[in-house]
Design a protein around this motif. Structure first.
Motif, PDB file in Angstrom:
ATOM      1  N   ASN A 156       0.481   5.277   2.367  1.00 51.58           N
ATOM      2  CA  ASN A 156       1.128   4.223   2.166  1.00 51.58           C
ATOM      3  C   ASN A 156       0.983   3.408   3.623  1.00 51.58           C
ATOM      4  OD1 ASN A 156       3.191   2.142   1.799  1.00 51.58           O
ATOM      5  ND2 ASN A 156       4.525   3.765   1.361  1.00 51.58           N
ATOM      6  N   TYR A 157       0.634   1.972   3.601  1.00 53.09           N
ATOM      7  CA  TYR A 157       0.606   1.279   4.829  1.00 53.09           C
ATOM      8  C   TYR A 157       1.970   1.107   5.460  1.00 53.09           C
ATOM      9  CZ  TYR A 157      -0.154  -2.902   7.600  1.00 53.09           C
ATOM     10  OH  TYR A 157       0.088  -3.752   8.686  1.00 53.09           O
ATOM     11  N   ALA A 158       3.113   1.303   4.652  1.00 50.67           N
ATOM     12  CA  ALA A 158       4.594   1.153   5.323  1.00 50.67           C
ATOM     13  C   ALA A 158       4.723   2.238   5.984  1.00 50.67           C
ATOM     14  CB  ALA A 158       5.327   1.142   4.047  1.00 50.67           C
ATOM     15  N   VAL A 159       4.268   3.225   6.087  1.00 50.83           N
ATOM     16  CA  VAL A 159       4.490   4.260   7.095  1.00 50.83           C
ATOM     17  C   VAL A 159       3.780   4.465   8.273  1.00 50.83           C
ATOM     18  CG1 VAL A 159       5.015   5.992   5.028  1.00 50.83           C
ATOM     19  CG2 VAL A 159       2.980   6.114   6.354  1.00 50.83           C
ATOM     20  N   LEU A 160       2.787   3.471   8.306  1.00 50.97           N
ATOM     21  CA  LEU A 160       1.924   3.399   9.676  1.00 50.97           C
ATOM     22  C   LEU A 160       2.880   3.072  10.912  1.00 50.97           C
ATOM     23  CD1 LEU A 160      -0.299   3.791   7.631  1.00 50.97           C
ATOM     24  CD2 LEU A 160      -1.631   1.758   9.038  1.00 50.97           C
TER      25      LEU A 160
END
Ligand code: FES
Length: 127
Positions: free
Chosen positions: A7-11
């Motif tokens: 998930n991009y949101a956790v990067l």
């Protein structure tokens, strides 16, 4: 095809970047929730988005027709075809960004970062 997703949101939470060569190794070691990191299988003729949904994932989308970029993913390993793309500029496709709604895997394994709609340059594209 076996897909590993992130998930991009956790990067940002972890200080990771799409450019990190060891991004998926770090994700594998980070004890992430199944919504943010994991694997599923894509059957022949299935789009990446269809396969994600069949595996119980609610990934972003809107048009399902290659025109909105809500479903964009970054392919960091493997190949994802792109039959219909009316929206992504060349600088993004050159970076490996594809549309999951009609992209079909062309390799035995695939690593993708989904939820890319949160990225500023893609948020600007969305209808
Ligand atoms: Fe609109 Fe894929 S859902 S381009």
């Amino acid at each position: 095809t076996e897909v590993t997703y992130l998930n991009y949101a956790v990067l940002a939470d972890h200080g990771w970047s799409l450019d990190d060569d060891d991004l998926f190794e770090k994700a594998a070691a980070a004890d992430l929730d199944a919504v943010d990191y994991g694997q599923f299988t894509v059957d022949d003729e299935q789009s990446l988005l269809d396969a994600a949904e069949a595996s119980g994932h609610a990934w972003p989308f809107a048009c399902r027709g290659g025109a909105c970029a809500n479903c964009a993913v970054a392919v960091t390993d493997g190949e994802l075809s792109q039959l219909v793309d009316h929206i992504l500029p060349e600088e993004l496709t050159d970076e490996g960004i594809r549309l999951s709604c009609n992209g079909k895997p062309e390799s035995d394994s695939l690593e993708v970062v989904y939820n890319l709609e949160k990225r500023d340059d893609l948020a600007d594209l969305k209808l």
